[in-house]
Design a protein around this motif. Structure first.
Motif, PDB file in Angstrom:
ATOM      1  N   ARG A 121       0.862  -1.186   0.000  1.00 52.80           N
ATOM      2  CA  ARG A 121       0.000   0.000   0.000  1.00 52.80           C
ATOM      3  C   ARG A 121       0.896   1.234   0.000  1.00 52.80           C
ATOM      4  NH1 ARG A 121      -3.671   0.458   5.000  1.00 52.80           N
ATOM      5  NH2 ARG A 121      -1.691   1.023   5.919  1.00 52.80           N
ATOM      6  N   GLN A 178      -4.195   7.560   1.692  1.00 54.53           N
ATOM      7  CA  GLN A 178      -3.858   6.138   1.750  1.00 54.53           C
ATOM      8  C   GLN A 178      -4.370   5.441   0.500  1.00 54.53           C
ATOM      9  OE1 GLN A 178      -2.219   4.348   4.111  1.00 54.53           O
ATOM     10  NE2 GLN A 178      -1.916   6.045   5.518  1.00 54.53           N
ATOM     11  N   THR A 233      -5.304   2.087  -1.833  1.00 62.12           N
ATOM     12  CA  THR A 233      -5.958   0.809  -1.589  1.00 62.12           C
ATOM     13  C   THR A 233      -4.902  -0.291  -1.537  1.00 62.12           C
ATOM     14  OG1 THR A 233      -7.855   1.612  -2.842  1.00 62.12           O
ATOM     15  CG2 THR A 233      -7.713  -0.766  -2.487  1.00 62.12           C
ATOM     16  N   LYS A 269      -2.923  -3.565  -2.267  1.00 64.32           N
ATOM     17  CA  LYS A 269      -2.871  -4.394  -3.467  1.00 64.32           C
ATOM     18  C   LYS A 269      -1.974  -5.594  -3.233  1.00 64.32           C
ATOM     19  CE  LYS A 269      -2.612  -2.648  -7.567  1.00 64.32           C
ATOM     20  NZ  LYS A 269      -2.134  -1.948  -8.748  1.00 64.32           N
ATOM     21  N   GLU A 319      -5.855   5.901  -9.215  1.00 64.19           N
ATOM     22  CA  GLU A 319      -5.786   6.382  -7.838  1.00 64.19           C
ATOM     23  C   GLU A 319      -4.672   7.419  -7.690  1.00 64.19           C
ATOM     24  OE1 GLU A 319      -6.664   4.228  -3.599  1.00 64.19           O
ATOM     25  OE2 GLU A 319      -5.348   3.174  -4.995  1.00 64.19           O
TER      26      GLU A 319
END
Length: 102
Positions: A59, A70, A72, A74, A94
């Motif tokens: 992350r 922050q 997500t 993975k 993102e």
């Protein structure tokens, strides 16, 4: 041009963060847009990961004076983390969203 990326190696999957070993290191990356722009604009970029054999759970956190974004969590292959750590742990969409907020 290579940029320095601060990496905090955290074992965030352990029950107690206090019991885990935290190591910091710098790595060079030339991943390009939008990752390079995030690194340049942020005060600090943290990449946390835990290895599970040949896979890695990771992350990214983008830290500025006013905010922390922050990513997500993975799961990716360890070789992806070695070659392109930001892209392996933070999706391009993102990263673009975080960049727009900086």
């Amino acid at each position: 041009m290579k940029n320095i990326l601060l990496i905090s190696l955290l074992s965030f999957a352990l029950p107690s963060l206090a019991a885990s070993k935290i190591t910091q290191e710098h790595i060079d990356t030339d991943e390009g847009f939008p990752y390079k722009n995030l690194i340049m604009k942020a005060d600090r970029v943290e990449l946390s990961y835990k290895e599970h054999g040949d896979e890695v759970e990771c992350r990214v956190a983008i830290i500025t004076a006013n905010n922390t974004h922050q990513g997500t969590p993975k799961t990716t292959k360890a070789k992806n983390l070695r070659h392109k750590p930001m892209a392996a742990c933070l999706s391009r969409d993102e990263a673009k969203q975080f960049l727009a907020q900086l």
